[in-house]
Design an enzyme around this catalytic site. Structure first.
Site, PDB file in Angstrom:
ATOM      1  N   LYS A  78       0.796  -1.322   0.023  1.00 30.09           N
ATOM      2  CA  LYS A  78       0.076  -0.015   0.016  1.00 30.09           C
ATOM      3  C   LYS A  78       0.831   1.236   0.073  1.00 30.09           C
ATOM      4  O   LYS A  78       1.930   1.451   0.746  1.00 30.09           O
ATOM      5  CB  LYS A  78      -0.637   0.128   1.331  1.00 30.09           C
ATOM      6  CG  LYS A  78      -1.953   1.123   1.416  1.00 30.09           C
ATOM      7  CD  LYS A  78      -2.676   0.991   2.642  1.00 30.09           C
ATOM      8  CE  LYS A  78      -3.700   2.142   2.803  1.00 30.09           C
ATOM      9  NZ  LYS A  78      -4.686   1.871   3.915  1.00 30.09           N
ATOM     10  N   SER A 154      -9.273   1.375   3.842  1.00 32.72           N
ATOM     11  CA  SER A 154      -8.443   2.250   2.871  1.00 32.72           C
ATOM     12  C   SER A 154      -7.482   1.282   2.083  1.00 32.72           C
ATOM     13  O   SER A 154      -6.908   2.018   1.098  1.00 32.72           O
ATOM     14  CB  SER A 154      -7.887   3.291   3.558  1.00 32.72           C
ATOM     15  OG  SER A 154      -6.904   2.759   4.750  1.00 32.72           O
ATOM     16  N   SER A 178      -9.302  -0.872   7.923  1.00 30.14           N
ATOM     17  CA  SER A 178      -8.872  -0.770   6.733  1.00 30.14           C
ATOM     18  C   SER A 178      -8.369  -1.662   5.779  1.00 30.14           C
ATOM     19  O   SER A 178      -8.131  -1.694   4.729  1.00 30.14           O
ATOM     20  CB  SER A 178      -7.780   0.605   6.555  1.00 30.14           C
ATOM     21  OG  SER A 178      -8.526   1.851   6.748  1.00 30.14           O
TER      22      SER A 178
END
Length: 464
Positions: A78, A154, A178
């Site tokens: 990420k 997220s 997330s």
């Protein structure tokens, strides 16, 4: 070759020479080329770096000297983790791309040290502030099961990449759900381990709410990746000591006969009827298989107010360091969060932190009676992409549809999302397993039992 093999299957094929890391990496890169126009899961792909890593891994396997249990497995990371040689923009137009990128975060360093092949970086909402994935730099990320729907967030880019076969593994962050939210929406496995289990550096402005977490298409793969990520790093003074045993072994533990509480609403959450039906059916299968399940609530009220204080003050602290004029460049919702965080005092923050600690104590007592707590992962089905809340719901913020995730960031407990079934519309639904602090091995073992009882299709969504 199929891009929906698990990492464990890939490594087994490497050991026999049936598949090489170069072949697996080329397959992953082709999948990115074919699928990512639709999903928008990656903000950066570096084929040259990936191929160099794959060739080095191929040589190690050929010589019988792999440097780790996941050597040569294609993976992504990420865009919240510092990565040497690649910019870490965190989905923000306010971060200067043209600066030296010379440091690896602990997560990135462990992946490199263990020979994983880094394909690139996955999308995040700006500063990972919300439960869906879109940002001013890369736009909207979409769910590979249905591109009209959100993958959640997220860590939505990571979840979409893994679900679509664009790499076997990814690492996300989880400050309020997330990792688990997009794992549920995309039909993969995502673990938020005990706080401190995976070292984090730089420290998150969201403080003790924020965890790093492995994401994969199987529970065993998540356990393998946790073995890599749980190694210590001196840059995180809050990191836990190294685990005593290997998670890849602990995941095989027989959990039949243990006590599980099933709370379909936590006593106060509103849940989509179809989500509740699917999760209840999965829990019934666990009970029939020998896990002793009792439907009961853990006995706390919604801690949203305290979470909002902790979350918004963390965002404000971070954004206050941004250049002048950033207010006009950031996600409008993030700007509102920034403004909200500025309204709280130190006393407000300390009171919220005290409530967080009280909630942790309550859950600690609850786990003296129940080994694990089982809930839905998310209260709603995957909804239309491009929205922060389900359209027409009347909700004002993402925590309203994620009541099962953020409380357990506050308590620092391990929590995992594992696929439980599909809606009538063919969208994935996840089941969450929460354990006491330091019981990462237990939640993995219970998740593996769910996986055994509810096998997941192997030809979708990449075969859609």
């Amino acid at each position: 070759m199929s891009t929906l093999l698990t990492a464990s299957e890939l490594v087994a094929a490497y050991s026999t020479g049936e598949i090489s890391p170069v072949e697996a990496t080329e397959a992953a890169l082709r999948s990115i080329e074919e699928r990512d126009r639709e999903c928008n899961a990656f903000c950066l792909v570096d084929p040259e770096v990936a191929r160099e890593g794959a060739k080095a891994s191929e040589t190690r396997w050929r010589e019988g000297n792999p440097i780790g249990s996941l050597d040569g497995v294609p993976a992504s990371i990420k865009d919240m983790f510092l990565t040497q040689g690649w910019p870490t923009l965190r989905g923000s137009a306010c971060i200067d791309r043209d600066q030296p990128w010379e440091e690896d975060s602990p997560v990135t360093a462990r992946l490199r040290e263990n020979g994983l092949v880094l394909l690139g970086k996955t999308t995040t909402p700006e500063l990972a502030w919300k439960g869906v994935t879109d940002n001013p730099l890369t736009g909207v990320t979409r769910n590979p099961w249905d591109p009209a729907k959100t993958p959640g967030g997220s860590s939505g880019g990571s979840a979409a990449a893994v679900a679509a076969g664009m790499g076997e593994l990814s690492v996300g962050t989880d400050g309020g759900g997330s990792v688990r939210i997009p794992a549920s929406f995309c039909g993969i496995v995502g673990l938020k381990p005990t706080y401190g289990r995976i070292p984090m550096w730089p420290a998150s402005p969201f403080g003790a709410l924020s965890h790093a977490g492995p994401m994969a298409r199987s529970v065993s793969d998540v356990a393998l990746l946790l073995d890599v990520l749980a190694l210590p790093d001196h840059r995180d003074p809050t990191a836990l000591e190294p685990p005593v045993g290997a998670y890849r072994e602990a995941v095989r533990r027989d959990v039949r006969g243990l006590y599980a509480a099933f709370s379909p609403t936590l006593g106060w959450a509103h849940v989509d009827p179809e989500v509740r039906r699917i999760v209840t059916s999965a829990v019934a299968a666990l009970d029939e298989a020998g896990l002793r399940v009792e439907e009961t609530d853990p006995g706390f009220s919604d801690p949203r107010e305290a979470f909002d204080v902790l979350w918004s003050t963390g965002a404000a602290q971070w954004l206050d360091t941004f250049p002048a004029g950033s207010e006009d460049k950031i996600d409008p919702g993030l700007r509102r969060l920034w403004e909200q965080g500025r309204t709280y005092s130190a006393s407000d923050y300390l009171a919220a932190n005290a409530e967080r600690a009280s909630l942790g104590i309550r859950m600690g007592e609850f786990h003296t009676r129940f080994d694990v707590l089982i809930t839905p992962t998310v209260a709603v089905q995957p909804f239309d992409a491009g929205f922060d809340v389900p359209p027409g719901s009347g909700m004002s913020g993402w925590p309203e549809w994620t009541p099962f995730t953020y409380p357990f960031n506050m308590t620092q407990q391990p929590a995992i999302s594992v696929p439980a079934g599909f809606t009538d519309g063919g969208l994935p639904v996840g089941l969450q397993i929460v354990g006491p602090r330091h019981s990462d091995d237990l939640v993995l073992a219970v998740a593996r039992l769910v996986e055994e009882l509810l096998p997941w299709p192997t030809d979708r969504p990449a075969g859609r």
